[in-house]
Each structure stands twice: as structure tokens, then as C-alpha cells.
Write a protein that holds these residues in place. Structure first.
Motif, short mmCIF file in Angstrom:
data_model
loop_
_atom_site.label_atom_id
_atom_site.label_comp_id
_atom_site.label_asym_id
_atom_site.label_seq_id
_atom_site.Cartn_x
_atom_site.Cartn_y
_atom_site.Cartn_z
N LEU A 1 27.20 -11.39 41.59
CA LEU A 1 28.33 -12.08 40.97
C LEU A 1 29.50 -11.12 40.75
CD1 LEU A 1 26.90 -14.59 38.36
CD2 LEU A 1 28.31 -15.06 40.34
N GLY B 1 27.06 -19.07 43.41
CA GLY B 1 28.35 -18.82 42.77
C GLY B 1 29.14 -17.76 43.52
N THR B 2 28.43 -16.68 43.94
CA THR B 2 29.10 -15.63 44.71
C THR B 2 29.65 -16.20 46.02
OG1 THR B 2 27.46 -14.15 43.81
CG2 THR B 2 28.82 -13.31 45.57
N PHE C 1 13.73 -17.73 39.99
CA PHE C 1 14.35 -17.80 41.33
C PHE C 1 15.57 -18.71 41.30
CE2 PHE C 1 9.81 -17.04 42.64
CZ PHE C 1 10.01 -15.69 42.86
N VAL D 1 17.72 -18.98 38.90
CA VAL D 1 18.86 -18.21 38.40
C VAL D 1 19.47 -17.39 39.53
CG1 VAL D 1 19.57 -16.41 36.80
CG2 VAL D 1 17.91 -18.13 36.08
N ALA D 2 18.59 -16.72 40.31
CA ALA D 2 19.09 -15.91 41.42
C ALA D 2 19.80 -16.79 42.44
CB ALA D 2 17.92 -15.16 42.06
N ALA E 1 23.18 -17.70 41.10
CA ALA E 1 24.11 -16.57 41.16
C ALA E 1 24.61 -16.36 42.58
CB ALA E 1 23.43 -15.30 40.64
N VAL E 2 23.69 -16.45 43.55
CA VAL E 2 24.10 -16.24 44.94
C VAL E 2 25.03 -17.36 45.39
CG1 VAL E 2 23.27 -16.13 47.30
CG2 VAL E 2 22.07 -14.90 45.53
N SER F 1 21.23 -10.41 40.77
CA SER F 1 22.14 -11.55 40.63
C SER F 1 23.43 -11.14 39.95
CB SER F 1 21.46 -12.65 39.81
OG SER F 1 20.21 -12.95 40.33
#
Lengths: 95, 108
Positions: free
Chosen positions: B21, A11-12, A2, A4-5, A8-9, B17
Motif C-alpha cells: 500500500l 487497493g494498491t 489472506f 487482508v492481504a 491491500a493488493v 500488505s
């Protein structure tokens, strides 16, 4: 997993925030803010699982709906300069 | 069986993910509004869909799973509508789509 997800979110969200600040038109900013809201919904859901308390999902649900209404209201204001405008269909009916 | 569900959930969350990105890079790098709408669509469907699907597999059959399905349903209803409204408002606002001569626009 979780985390990692969540990373990633996040970073987005950072990339989308850069686009919201760069512009160049108001529609780019509104699109970026709408996407930021969608990512917030995802982040709330993932964080709920990350901390082992999936009770936050109610917040995610409400946030998603408010985000949609906010986007529509901002776009209506910038398109018609008037939140009370009836839109194109009403104009077509009058003529 | 439990291991298979766990692996499927991990794969879905990691793929989601990745798509999220990808859309974030796309909305930053693509040259004009109408191409950026495409990048936003990638995160709203594949990114959100796969991450929420992975979370559903983690939750199993419970109230949490129903809430996740509701979130996914609302996202799938609202994000195409919002994209359509952005495109319509931009066209009425005299914003022309970028046509031809793509490489010069890319460099700016």
C-alpha cells in the motif's frame, strides 16, 4: 488474514491504475502497468491460498514472466520505434 | 512451534500488505518518474517478498513452497531489470530528472 492481504493488493492496484490513467508521460504509464502486473502475480498467489486451492501458482509464475517480456517490448518500441532494432551495442560495434 | 510459524507468517503477510500500500500511495503522490521508480521498487522487493515469504510459511515444505520460491526468484530478477530499462528509456527519451525546487513541484 489472506483477505487482508488480498484487499491491500487490490487497493494498491487501484492506486497504480489511477497513475496509469493520469500519465503524464508514456514512461509513467509503462511503469504503472509493470507494477500492476507484479501486483496481479501477488493477487493470484494470495487468492489461491484464500480459496484453499494453491494450484493457481502456475498461472502466477507464467504471468510474471509474460509481464516482464511485455514491459521490455513496449519500452523497446517507445525507445527505438522499432522492435527489430539491435540496440546500442550493435551500433557501437559498427563504428 | 506451529503457533510461532503461524504468527511469523501473519506478521510477514501484514507487513507485506503495508509495504504494498505504501508503494501504491508513493506512485500516486511522488512528483516525477524517477521518484516514482523508487516507490515501485518498494512494492517489488519488500511488498512482494514479505507476502510471498508469509505464504511460504503457510505452505510448509511442499511443491507449493517451491513454486512460491520460483515466483519470488523471478520477481527479484525481473523487477530491477524492468526498473533499469524504464529509467534508461526515459533518459534517452529526453526526460530530465527533477532537480532542486522540490516544493513547488510537489504542489502541482
Amino acid at each position: 488474514m489472506f483477505s487482508v492481504a488480498a484487499a491491500a493488493v487490490l487497493g494498491t492496484m487501484a492506486l497504480v491504475l489511477i497513475r496509469a490513467m493520469l500519465g503524464p508521460t508514456v514512461y509513467d504509464r509503462i511503469l504503472a502497468v509493470n507494477m500492476f502486473g507484479t501486483k496481479t502475480v501477488l493477487l493470484i498467489a494470495v487468492l489461491g491460498f484464500l480459496t484453499g486451492r494453491p494450484d493457481f501458482l502456475d498461472l502466477a509464475l507464467v504471468y510474471g514472466l509474460i509481464n516482464f517480456i511485455g514491459t521490455i517490448a513496449a519500452l523497446k518500441f517507445f525507445e527505438y520505434s522499432d522492435l527489430g532494432h539491435a540496440g546500442q551495442d550493435a551500433r557501437r560495434g559498427e563504428s | 512451534m506451529a503457533v510461532a510459524v503461524e504468527v511469523a507468517s501473519w506478521v510477514a503477510i501484514l507487513a507485506g500488505s503495508f509495504f504494498a500500500l505504501t508503494g501504491g500511495v508513493g506512485i500516486l503522490r511522488l512528483p516525477d518518474l524517477f521518484t516514482r521508480l523508487h516507490a515501485a521498487g518498494v512494492t517489488d522487493t519488500m511488498g512482494a517478498g514479505l507476502i510471498l515469504f508469509g505464504l511460504m510459511l503457510q505452505a510448509g515444505m511442499s511443491l507449493v513452497c517451491i513454486k512460491l520460491i520460483l515466483i519470488l526468484a523471478f520477481l527479484l530478477l525481473t523487477s530491477p531489470t524492468a526498473t533499469h530499462v524504464v529509467a534508461k528509456a526515459a533518459l534517452h527519451g529526453e526526460l530530465k530528472p527533477l532537480l532542486g525546487n522540490f516544493h513547488s513541484a510537489w504542489k502541482t
